[in-house]
Write a protein that holds these residues in place. Structure first.
Motif, short mmCIF file in Angstrom:
data_model
loop_
_atom_site.label_atom_id
_atom_site.label_comp_id
_atom_site.label_asym_id
_atom_site.label_seq_id
_atom_site.Cartn_x
_atom_site.Cartn_y
_atom_site.Cartn_z
N ILE A 3 74.84 62.11 64.12
CA ILE A 3 74.59 63.47 64.61
C ILE A 3 73.34 64.05 63.95
CG2 ILE A 3 75.48 65.84 64.66
CD1 ILE A 3 76.84 64.04 66.68
N VAL A 4 73.17 63.81 62.66
CA VAL A 4 72.01 64.33 61.94
C VAL A 4 70.72 63.75 62.53
CG1 VAL A 4 70.83 64.45 59.71
CG2 VAL A 4 73.31 64.76 59.84
N THR A 5 70.70 62.47 62.81
CA THR A 5 69.53 61.84 63.42
C THR A 5 69.27 62.41 64.80
OG1 THR A 5 69.96 59.81 62.19
CG2 THR A 5 68.50 59.63 64.09
N PHE A 6 70.34 62.58 65.57
CA PHE A 6 70.22 63.17 66.90
C PHE A 6 69.62 64.58 66.83
CE2 PHE A 6 72.18 65.84 70.24
CZ PHE A 6 71.58 65.27 71.35
N VAL A 7 70.13 65.40 65.91
CA VAL A 7 69.62 66.77 65.75
C VAL A 7 68.15 66.75 65.35
CG1 VAL A 7 69.81 68.86 64.32
CG2 VAL A 7 71.86 67.83 65.32
N GLU A 8 67.76 65.84 64.48
CA GLU A 8 66.34 65.73 64.10
C GLU A 8 65.48 65.39 65.31
OE1 GLU A 8 64.72 66.55 61.37
OE2 GLU A 8 66.59 67.16 60.42
N CYS A 9 65.96 64.50 66.17
CA CYS A 9 65.22 64.16 67.41
C CYS A 9 65.09 65.39 68.31
CB CYS A 9 65.91 63.03 68.15
SG CYS A 9 65.82 61.45 67.33
N LEU A 66 68.70 76.34 62.10
CA LEU A 66 68.99 75.70 63.38
C LEU A 66 69.57 74.30 63.16
CD1 LEU A 66 69.06 75.42 66.40
CD2 LEU A 66 66.61 74.91 66.37
N ARG A 67 68.96 73.54 62.26
CA ARG A 67 69.47 72.20 61.94
C ARG A 67 70.94 72.28 61.53
NH1 ARG A 67 66.02 71.10 58.40
NH2 ARG A 67 64.63 69.80 59.62
N GLU A 68 71.25 73.16 60.59
CA GLU A 68 72.62 73.29 60.10
C GLU A 68 73.58 73.74 61.19
OE1 GLU A 68 72.24 75.94 56.77
OE2 GLU A 68 71.13 74.45 55.59
N GLU A 69 73.15 74.67 62.02
CA GLU A 69 74.01 75.17 63.10
C GLU A 69 74.31 74.07 64.12
OE1 GLU A 69 74.29 78.66 66.46
OE2 GLU A 69 73.06 79.01 64.69
N LEU A 70 73.29 73.32 64.51
CA LEU A 70 73.51 72.25 65.49
C LEU A 70 74.40 71.15 64.92
CD1 LEU A 70 70.08 71.88 67.30
CD2 LEU A 70 72.17 72.97 68.15
N VAL A 71 74.16 70.75 63.68
CA VAL A 71 75.01 69.73 63.06
C VAL A 71 76.45 70.23 63.00
CG1 VAL A 71 75.52 68.50 60.91
CG2 VAL A 71 73.17 68.58 61.78
N ASP A 72 76.64 71.49 62.62
CA ASP A 72 77.98 72.07 62.55
C ASP A 72 78.65 72.05 63.92
OD1 ASP A 72 80.18 73.62 61.30
OD2 ASP A 72 79.46 75.18 62.67
N ARG A 73 77.95 72.53 64.93
CA ARG A 73 78.54 72.60 66.28
C ARG A 73 78.85 71.22 66.84
NH1 ARG A 73 76.97 77.49 69.83
NH2 ARG A 73 76.49 79.09 68.30
N LEU A 74 77.95 70.28 66.62
CA LEU A 74 78.10 68.96 67.23
C LEU A 74 79.06 68.04 66.47
CD1 LEU A 74 74.40 68.39 68.30
CD2 LEU A 74 76.33 69.05 69.76
N THR A 75 79.49 68.45 65.28
CA THR A 75 80.45 67.64 64.53
C THR A 75 81.84 68.25 64.50
OG1 THR A 75 79.76 68.68 62.45
CG2 THR A 75 78.72 66.55 63.03
N ARG A 76 82.06 69.29 65.26
CA ARG A 76 83.40 69.88 65.30
C ARG A 76 84.39 68.85 65.85
NH1 ARG A 76 81.65 75.77 67.60
NH2 ARG A 76 80.80 76.50 65.64
#
Length: 112
Positions: A3-9, A66-76
């Protein structure tokens, strides 16, 4: 891919292309839409939120936020909608996508 790699992309695309990201969370009272659009520097982002009960509101957030929010949302663990108070799922999942900025601005719902 993690997920972290995806968010970075996604962050790279948001800062190098004319695209924005949208997260749609289904709720009992309707969908909540959160859109993220990079500013000209790519270090801050316009966060536009829509809730049917209150309409549009927006704020500016940093790249790190934004990075933290997306990682949080996408790992729920369960991105399904629930009906309180018993937590019954309604079978509608949250969604995330990247779209052209012009499409985000004209899509549902009207932005005033």
């Amino acid at each position: 891919m993690s997920i972290v790699t995806f968010v970075e992309c996604v962050l790279v695309e948001l800062t190098h292309e004319d695209v924005g990201a949208e997260y749609v969370a289904s709720r009992l009272w309707g969908n909540n839409r959160t859109q993220f659009i990079a500013d000209e520097t790519g270090e801050t982002f316009e966060k536009r939120c829509y809730d049917k009960r209150v309409g549009w509101y927006e704020t500016t957030i940093s790249r790190q936020e934004l990075r933290e929010e997306l990682v949080d949302r996408l790992t729920r663990p369960n991105p399904q909608s629930t009906i309180p108070p018993d937590g019954e799922t309604v079978g509608v999942y949250d969604t995330f996508c990247v779209k052209p900025v012009r499409q985000l601005r004209r899509d549902y719902p009207p932005y005033i």
